[in-house]
Write a protein that holds these residues in place. Sequence first.
Motif, PDB file in Angstrom:
ATOM      1  N   GLN A 265      25.697  25.920  78.804  1.00 56.32           N
ATOM      2  CA  GLN A 265      24.637  26.668  78.121  1.00 56.32           C
ATOM      3  C   GLN A 265      24.206  27.870  78.953  1.00 56.32           C
ATOM      4  OE1 GLN A 265      21.405  24.192  76.532  1.00 56.32           O
ATOM      5  NE2 GLN A 265      22.804  22.469  76.763  1.00 56.32           N
TER       6      GLN A 265
ATOM      7  N   HIS B 200      20.369  31.250  69.672  1.00 57.39           N
ATOM      8  CA  HIS B 200      20.878  30.833  68.365  1.00 57.39           C
ATOM      9  C   HIS B 200      22.404  30.697  68.400  1.00 57.39           C
ATOM     10  CE1 HIS B 200      21.036  30.372  64.033  1.00 57.39           C
ATOM     11  NE2 HIS B 200      21.952  31.322  63.991  1.00 57.39           N
TER      12      HIS B 200
ATOM     13  N   SER C 176      23.392  27.636  70.393  1.00 60.36           N
ATOM     14  CA  SER C 176      23.090  26.444  69.600  1.00 60.36           C
ATOM     15  C   SER C 176      24.185  26.176  68.569  1.00 60.36           C
ATOM     16  CB  SER C 176      21.747  26.632  68.899  1.00 60.36           C
ATOM     17  OG  SER C 176      21.495  25.606  67.985  1.00 60.36           O
TER      18      SER C 176
ATOM     19  N   ILE D 108      24.060  21.991  69.155  1.00 60.16           N
ATOM     20  CA  ILE D 108      22.865  21.327  69.675  1.00 60.16           C
ATOM     21  C   ILE D 108      21.648  22.129  69.220  1.00 60.16           C
ATOM     22  CG2 ILE D 108      23.940  20.200  71.667  1.00 60.16           C
ATOM     23  CD1 ILE D 108      23.099  22.474  73.390  1.00 60.16           C
ATOM     24  N   PRO D 109      20.492  21.493  69.160  1.00 58.17           N
ATOM     25  CA  PRO D 109      19.289  22.182  68.665  1.00 58.17           C
ATOM     26  C   PRO D 109      18.897  23.394  69.524  1.00 58.17           C
ATOM     27  CG  PRO D 109      18.931  19.820  68.775  1.00 58.17           C
ATOM     28  CD  PRO D 109      20.236  20.088  69.451  1.00 58.17           C
ATOM     29  N   ARG D 110      18.343  24.407  68.862  1.00 54.34           N
ATOM     30  CA  ARG D 110      17.881  25.596  69.588  1.00 54.34           C
ATOM     31  C   ARG D 110      16.801  25.241  70.599  1.00 54.34           C
ATOM     32  NH1 ARG D 110      16.519  29.826  64.982  1.00 54.34           N
ATOM     33  NH2 ARG D 110      15.765  27.909  64.123  1.00 54.34           N
ATOM     34  N   SER D 111      15.956  24.292  70.259  1.00 53.11           N
ATOM     35  CA  SER D 111      14.884  23.912  71.180  1.00 53.11           C
ATOM     36  C   SER D 111      15.445  23.342  72.485  1.00 53.11           C
ATOM     37  CB  SER D 111      13.944  22.898  70.526  1.00 53.11           C
ATOM     38  OG  SER D 111      14.656  21.735  70.151  1.00 53.11           O
ATOM     39  N   THR D 112      16.554  22.625  72.397  1.00 52.67           N
ATOM     40  CA  THR D 112      17.194  22.076  73.590  1.00 52.67           C
ATOM     41  C   THR D 112      17.768  23.200  74.445  1.00 52.67           C
ATOM     42  OG1 THR D 112      17.755  20.048  72.417  1.00 52.67           O
ATOM     43  CG2 THR D 112      18.995  20.514  74.428  1.00 52.67           C
ATOM     44  N   VAL D 113      18.457  24.134  73.810  1.00 45.23           N
ATOM     45  CA  VAL D 113      19.020  25.280  74.537  1.00 45.23           C
ATOM     46  C   VAL D 113      17.898  26.074  75.191  1.00 45.23           C
ATOM     47  CG1 VAL D 113      20.329  27.436  74.323  1.00 45.23           C
ATOM     48  CG2 VAL D 113      21.018  25.419  73.000  1.00 45.23           C
ATOM     49  N   ASN D 114      16.848  26.333  74.453  1.00 44.85           N
ATOM     50  CA  ASN D 114      15.714  27.085  74.981  1.00 44.85           C
ATOM     51  C   ASN D 114      15.091  26.370  76.177  1.00 44.85           C
ATOM     52  OD1 ASN D 114      13.837  29.290  74.903  1.00 44.85           O
ATOM     53  ND2 ASN D 114      12.332  27.833  74.102  1.00 44.85           N
TER      54      ASN D 114
END
Length: 66
Positions: free
Chosen positions: A25, A36, A39, A44-50
């Motif tokens: 990531q 985005h 993700s 995987i969810p954007r919140s996880t990447v963020n």
Amino acid sequence: MQTASTNICERMGRSQESMNSSMVQIGCYLSNKSIHEISLLLNIPRSTVNGIITEWKQLGTTATQP
């Protein structure tokens, strides 16, 4: 019969797998991919990447802190 690569993957712990995902990531982020895009690419969810990228920016690591 198991191949060597299968055996290594089975021995890889969950934390090692998580660390590899985090580094992928961050590598994508450093390659100017958006959150985005990362993700979608890694599914995987954007919140996880963020969260991973934010933690890396603030602490300089993605390792679990004590």
